[in-house]
Design a protein around this motif. Structure first.
Motif: not given
Length: 307
Positions: A92-112
């Motif tokens: 409880r000393s910080g925020l530790f979290f993950s989110v799942y995203l499925t971008p509907r943009v060209p995959v070569e731009r997922w690096g952003w």
């Protein structure tokens, strides 16, 4: 009410004795974030886990995670940073979290995506905690600890972001040191919001603000087809990037390194270095070491040092 046995009272006291670090209110977080039309579709808070990124990636691989799934841990025992570096922090000393995203943009731009998450996190933290933040390329959140001078000597890493392909999308994990004390910091170059003089270390509003900021930036980026310029993501990242304008050393995969001035973030999210021989080199992966600016001519020591 039947009195608890002494051993149970002691157990509960130990569990909640740190009143400065109360647990997250999962029900309130769901009410605030899981609304019609929101990006966020589910939110789970677990007491402890090895890695929220690993857990959510496994759910995605099994087809059990929809876009907008959020997994938060009160404690991580095997959190991972870039290059598979391990780190952990007190419960409880910080925020530790993950989110799942499925971008509907060209995959070569997922690096952003990790850079986008960095902009969203820095923006939200500055607003809620009332402190100055900066981004170290590609995805570290920097703060200046209270009482320290601004600049390289006072910069401390308070957070990091890791994006990994999973299923049909990407898991983006964030670790943010909120209330860590100086004695609890894992390394001397680390920091926390509390040590930076945050006006609040309440994790509930911090998490809500970060997720809302992430939703806003993700929507703008997707609306622009993943174009970092049209969505103003590239501009925002450059404006908040402490690496730009600095002499840096890029420690590249394979053991090579490259030293130069960080002059730009290109359209692929790479850091562009201007080397001493006048060549501009884009760096897409590697560790970046901020070097202190050389002292003015005539001073005793002109050697660059790590910040």
């Amino acid at each position: 009410m039947t009195p608890q046995p002494p051993e149970n009272r002691d157990k509960d006291a130990g569990r909640w004795s740190d009143l400065g670090r109360p647990p997250l209110n999962a029900a309130a977080l769901r009410r605030a974030l899981l609304r019609p039309g929101s990006l966020w579709t589910s939110l789970d808070v677990v007491p402890a886990t090895g890695s929220t990124n690993t857990d959510l990636a496994q759910r995605a691989a099994r087809g059990e995670a929809a876009e907008g799934a959020v997994l938060v841990a009160e404690e991580q025992s095997a959190g991972r940073g870039r290059l598979d570096r391990a780190w952990s922090a007190p419960a409880r000393s910080g925020l530790f979290f993950s989110v799942y995203l499925t971008p509907r943009v060209p995959v070569e731009r997922w690096g952003w995506l990790p850079l986008l998450a960095g902009v969203a996190t820095a923006t939200a933290v500055s607003k809620v905690a009332g402190i100055d933040t900066a981004l170290k390329w590609p995805n570290d959140l920097l703060v200046t600890s209270a009482g320290e001078a601004a600049g390289p000597a006072g910069e401390r890493k308070a957070g990091g972001i890791l994006a990994e392909r999973a299923g049909d999308g990407v898991v983006v994990g964030t670790g943010l040191n909120v209330s860590l004390t100086a004695e609890e910091l894992p390394v001397p170059t680390a920091g926390s919001l509390a040590l930076a003089g945050a006006v609040s270390t309440d994790r509930d509003p911090l998490l809500r603000a970060v997720l809302r900021s992430l939703e806003e930036w993700y929507g703008a980026w997707q609306g622009a087809g993943g174009d970092p310029a049209a969505s103003r993501l590239q501009e925002a990242y450059a404006a908040g990037c402490a690496t730009l304008g600095r002499s840096v050393r890029a420690e590249l995969p394979g053991g090579d390194d490259l030293t130069g001035e960080a002059v730009a973030i290109d359209g692929d999210g790479r850091l562009v270095l201007a080397t001493a021989n006048g060549v501009q080199r884009p760096v897409g992966a590697g560790d970046i070491v901020h070097l202190r600016p050389a002292p003015p001519a005539g001073t005793a020591d002109g050697a660059g040092q790590q910040g």
